[in-house]
Design a protein around this motif. Structure first.
Motif, PDB file in Angstrom:
ATOM      1  N   MET A 156       0.832  -1.213   0.000  1.00 44.60           N
ATOM      2  CA  MET A 156       0.000   0.000   0.000  1.00 44.60           C
ATOM      3  C   MET A 156       0.866   1.263   0.000  1.00 44.60           C
ATOM      4  SD  MET A 156      -3.093  -1.076   2.612  1.00 44.60           S
ATOM      5  CE  MET A 156      -3.962   0.480   2.360  1.00 44.60           C
ATOM      6  N   ILE A 157       1.942   1.203   0.785  1.00 42.88           N
ATOM      7  CA  ILE A 157       2.844   2.366   0.809  1.00 42.88           C
ATOM      8  C   ILE A 157       3.407   2.619  -0.582  1.00 42.88           C
ATOM      9  CG2 ILE A 157       5.075   3.187   1.685  1.00 42.88           C
ATOM     10  CD1 ILE A 157       4.440   1.685   4.285  1.00 42.88           C
ATOM     11  N   ALA A 164       3.086   4.836   6.258  1.00 41.73           N
ATOM     12  CA  ALA A 164       4.495   4.577   6.612  1.00 41.73           C
ATOM     13  C   ALA A 164       4.760   4.881   8.087  1.00 41.73           C
ATOM     14  CB  ALA A 164       5.421   5.411   5.730  1.00 41.73           C
ATOM     15  N   THR A 165       4.124   5.945   8.596  1.00 48.42           N
ATOM     16  CA  THR A 165       4.281   6.299  10.013  1.00 48.42           C
ATOM     17  C   THR A 165       3.681   5.237  10.909  1.00 48.42           C
ATOM     18  OG1 THR A 165       4.205   8.666   9.481  1.00 48.42           O
ATOM     19  CG2 THR A 165       3.800   8.041  11.779  1.00 48.42           C
ATOM     20  N   LYS A 166       2.505   4.725  10.514  1.00 44.72           N
ATOM     21  CA  LYS A 166       1.833   3.700  11.303  1.00 44.72           C
ATOM     22  C   LYS A 166       2.665   2.422  11.373  1.00 44.72           C
ATOM     23  CE  LYS A 166      -2.538   1.160  11.646  1.00 44.72           C
ATOM     24  NZ  LYS A 166      -3.870   0.938  11.028  1.00 44.72           N
ATOM     25  N   LEU A 167       3.290   2.073  10.250  1.00 44.54           N
ATOM     26  CA  LEU A 167       4.081   0.842  10.181  1.00 44.54           C
ATOM     27  C   LEU A 167       5.543   1.067  10.544  1.00 44.54           C
ATOM     28  CD1 LEU A 167       2.652  -0.678   6.878  1.00 44.54           C
ATOM     29  CD2 LEU A 167       2.027  -1.239   9.221  1.00 44.54           C
ATOM     30  N   LYS A 168       5.886   2.353  10.914  1.00 43.89           N
ATOM     31  CA  LYS A 168       7.257   2.701  11.296  1.00 43.89           C
ATOM     32  C   LYS A 168       8.261   2.377  10.182  1.00 43.89           C
ATOM     33  CE  LYS A 168       6.412   2.084  16.245  1.00 43.89           C
ATOM     34  NZ  LYS A 168       6.833   1.387  17.484  1.00 43.89           N
ATOM     35  N   GLN A 214       8.451   7.117   5.071  1.00 45.67           N
ATOM     36  CA  GLN A 214       8.188   8.433   5.631  1.00 45.67           C
ATOM     37  C   GLN A 214       9.014   9.509   4.913  1.00 45.67           C
ATOM     38  OE1 GLN A 214       8.814   7.033   9.816  1.00 45.67           O
ATOM     39  NE2 GLN A 214       7.147   8.451  10.224  1.00 45.67           N
ATOM     40  N   LEU A 215      10.276   9.228   4.717  1.00 43.88           N
ATOM     41  CA  LEU A 215      11.162  10.211   4.073  1.00 43.88           C
ATOM     42  C   LEU A 215      10.753  10.482   2.626  1.00 43.88           C
ATOM     43  CD1 LEU A 215      14.649   9.066   5.451  1.00 43.88           C
ATOM     44  CD2 LEU A 215      13.362  11.115   6.095  1.00 43.88           C
TER      45      LEU A 215
END
Length: 337
Positions: A1-2, A31-35, A40-41
């Motif tokens: 999904m990301i 991405a934040t939820k899955l760390k 994220q970047l």
């Protein structure tokens, strides 16, 4: 999904910036939820490009914050790796030093063994000499009890002194004598062997039966005084020792010595009292201690006390044992003067 959100954001980046921004935000949230740091970047980079003003600044600050955190983690990992590498190198160097020390210690050990063998040889010669002296003296003994005592002392040399020498040799051969602790143990063991040899020698040297008899007797008894055991005498100076023949003096000396040795080994007492008094033409000696005492069966099993009885009977004396166990130990013997 990301990955899907990110590619959709890229796809609409030029044709539909608003939709591209939505997909970039969806990428960042997922991405934040899955760390997922990389996700994220990448999403923040797209959001910086798709926005202007405060929004672009906000995303830029988030990007820098995450990127700095990654840099710190990587630097920390790098430092840890460097430390591990340094520790490994240091350990190898120490191992090489230890190997070199072992080679040197092996050479020193050979020298120490030679010295130890020399010491053991000297002790063996001394032991043999003392044993021969005891055997020669036994031949001149007329009293059976004295002869039995000398045999017991010869056995003492074999059982106690030889064991001490053997254990000291084993310790020296198996332990690292380069350490101060092991050196102290070796010195202590050798000192114990020396003390045992000296005590055995004192027990069997020629006995003074003249004017110095009483002082020698007191000195022997004082040797059993310790911080835990107090030996007290009463009436010793009131006896005319010159009126007693030499053979009886020797027996009295040996009997008292046997009783004190027995006390040291078995009694567990803190006080010993020896009372001497003359009654008509007889000398009475009472021995008392506050130890654990002994039953009649226990007395029969103790060779030292049997020797005492044999000595007294050999000069036509009378000896009486107190057989009340756990109430101290008492012996009385009466000798004709």
């Amino acid at each position: 999904m990301i990955g899907s959100y990110y590619h959709l954001s890229e796809f609409y980046q030029k044709s539909n910036p608003n939709l591209a921004t939505d997909y970039a935000l969806m990428t960042y949230k997922k991405a934040t939820k899955l760390k997922n740091i990389e996700g994220q970047l990448l999403s923040l980079k797209l959001l910086i490009e798709l926005n202007t003003g405060n929004k672009s600044k906000e995303y830029s600050l988030k990007y820098l914050d995450i990127n700095d955190s990654i840099t710190k983690v990587r630097q920390k990992s790098k430092n840890q790796f460097a430390k591990i590498k340094y520790d490994s190198k240091k350990e190898k160097e120490e191992n090489l030093k230890l190997k070199a020390q072992k080679v040197l210690e092996s050479e020193h050990q050979k020298k120490r063994n030679l010295i130890l063998y020399l010491v053991v040889g000297i002790i063996t010669v001394i032991s043999i000499s003392i044993t021969n002296l005891l055997l020669a003296r036994n031949k001149r003994e007329k009293i059976k009890a004295s002869y039995t005592t000398e045999i017991r002392i010869a056995k003492k040399l074999h059982d106690e002194l030889a064991n001490d020498v053997y254990h000291t040799m084993a310790f020296a051969e198996t332990q690292d004598l380069s350490t101060n602790h092991n050196k102290e143990i070796l010195i202590s063991n050798l000192d114990t062997i020396y003390s045992r040899t000296r005590n055995i020698s004192r027990e069997n040297n020629s006995m003074e039966t003249g004017p110095l008899f009483i002082s020698d007797l007191k000195e022997m008894m004082s040797g059993f005084n310790t911080p835990e055991v107090n030996v007290i005498t009463n009436g010793m100076d009131s006896i005319n020792w010159m009126a007693l023949d030499n053979n009886k003096k020797i027996i009295i000396y040996r009997v008292i010595q046997e009783l004190l040795v027995n006390m040291k080994k078995h009694s567990k007492c803190s006080l010993v009292v020896l009372t001497l008094k003359k009654t008509k033409n007889k000398l009475q000696i009472d021995y008392t201690d506050n130890g654990v005492g002994a039953t009649l069966e226990q007395l029969n099993l103790k060779n030292g006390l049997q020797n005492v009885e044999n000595r007294i009977q050999a000069i036509k004396g009378i000896i009486t044992f107190d057989t009340k166990s756990n109430k101290g130990f008492k012996v009385q013997f009466i000798i004709p003067m």
